[in-house]
Design an enzyme around this catalytic site. Structure first.
Site, PDB file in Angstrom:
ATOM      1  N   THR A  35      59.019  87.432  42.010  1.00  0.00           N
ATOM      2  CA  THR A  35      58.246  86.791  40.799  1.00  0.00           C
ATOM      3  C   THR A  35      58.537  85.131  40.860  1.00  0.00           C
ATOM      4  O   THR A  35      59.272  84.640  41.450  1.00  0.00           O
ATOM      5  CB  THR A  35      59.030  87.316  39.576  1.00  0.00           C
ATOM      6  N   ALA A  50      63.247  81.717  45.135  1.00  0.00           N
ATOM      7  CA  ALA A  50      64.645  81.365  44.682  1.00  0.00           C
ATOM      8  C   ALA A  50      64.929  80.039  44.115  1.00  0.00           C
ATOM      9  O   ALA A  50      63.597  79.205  44.442  1.00  0.00           O
ATOM     10  CB  ALA A  50      65.693  81.346  45.857  1.00  0.00           C
ATOM     11  N   GLY A 101      66.210  83.146  38.621  1.00  0.00           N
ATOM     12  CA  GLY A 101      65.728  83.347  37.135  1.00  0.00           C
ATOM     13  C   GLY A 101      65.424  82.183  36.179  1.00  0.00           C
ATOM     14  O   GLY A 101      65.216  82.591  35.227  1.00  0.00           O
ATOM     15  N   GLY A 102      64.589  81.293  37.371  1.00  0.00           N
ATOM     16  CA  GLY A 102      63.900  80.245  36.542  1.00  0.00           C
ATOM     17  C   GLY A 102      62.871  81.000  35.664  1.00  0.00           C
ATOM     18  O   GLY A 102      62.329  80.260  34.735  1.00  0.00           O
ATOM     19  N   GLY A 103      62.322  81.726  36.220  1.00  0.00           N
ATOM     20  CA  GLY A 103      61.091  82.491  35.646  1.00  0.00           C
ATOM     21  C   GLY A 103      61.540  83.445  34.765  1.00  0.00           C
ATOM     22  O   GLY A 103      60.457  84.457  34.150  1.00  0.00           O
ATOM     23  N   GLU A 150      64.713  91.444  39.533  1.00  0.00           N
ATOM     24  CA  GLU A 150      64.820  91.046  40.600  1.00  0.00           C
ATOM     25  C   GLU A 150      65.944  91.402  41.410  1.00  0.00           C
ATOM     26  O   GLU A 150      66.021  91.854  42.539  1.00  0.00           O
ATOM     27  CB  GLU A 150      64.615  89.517  40.528  1.00  0.00           C
TER      28      GLU A 150
END
Length: 234
Positions: free
Chosen positions: A36, A94, A106-108, A114
């Site tokens: 993602t 990443a 995990g920014g998204g 994931e």
């Protein structure tokens, strides 16, 4: 004659470069985890083109609803992680990668799915532009996916530990993950011992998953101005 000035490569071009290079590692009849994020979006576009133009047959295991929708629009067959018996390769982005190939993701807001897909994959590949490479993790906020119930109490515990938490909000509302959980970002600036922090977070009730991805990636493709570079992590 006037000389042509060198035009710097944009960040999106570097991401596209890495994403398209990754597709060369995807072959017929593979089960592929689809990550993602903005770099993965370029990869999925290129993969969809390969499916359409070359008749490539694969099954994609998406790590978010938005990736699933994109893949399906492009004619890529998708299944959930519990609908396959193995995953050959997962290609994901990443937010930060250090010199030991440990990462923050995990920014998204998709790091739970994931990580579930990643740990069930034979191989993991990350695709990034050069800005994501760093000597030390931490300048990018560390995301936590947390259960809504008791999240304010968890926030206080994190704050008391000096971890500088902030709820991720949009338009005055909590950002929700695909699993309908909240996200708390830790603004740490630097992480001296990722393994110790990961263990500490693993044992805090209310945290579903953190964004430290340690000892997971096998190969990293980095988009540089000079072209994509393949780095072998483990």
């Amino acid at each position: 004659m006037s000389s042509l000035k060198h035009m710097p490569t944009s960040q999106d071009q570097l991401k596209k470069m890495a994403g398209e290079r990754a597709v060369e590692f995807i072959h017929n009849n593979m089960v592929v985890g689809l990550g993602t994020g903005s770099t993965v979006k370029f990869m999925v576009d290129a993969l969809g083109k390969k499916v359409k133009d070359e008749g490539l047959t694969i099954v994609g295991v998406p790590t978010s609803e938005r990736t699933r929708l994109q893949a399906n629009r492009l004619g890529i067959t998708t299944k959930g992680v519990d609908e396959v018996d193995h995953i050959d390769l997962t290609v994901d982005g990443a937010d930060q990668i250090d010199k030991r190939f440990q990462g923050i993701k995990g920014g998204g807001g998709a790091h739970l799915w994931e990580k579930i897909v990643a740990i069930n994959s034979d191989k993991n590949m990350w695709i990034v532009d050069e800005s994501k490479m760093t000597d030390q993790l931490g300048s990018f906020p560390l995301p936590l996916e947390v259960i809504p119930y008791g999240s304010k109490q968890l926030f206080k515990r994190l704050s008391n530990k000096g971890l500088n938490p902030k709820f991720r909000m949009k338009d005055g509302q909590h950002v929700l993950t695909d699993s309908k959980n909240y996200i708390i970002d830790l603004y740490l600036h630097q992480i001296d011992d990722p393994e110790k922090l990961a263990s500490e977070l693993d044992h805090m009730t209310g945290i579903v998953e953190h964004g430290l991805f340690l000892n997971i990636v096998n190969t990293v493709i980095v988009g540089y101005e000079s072209g994509p570079k393949i780095l072998h992590a483990r």
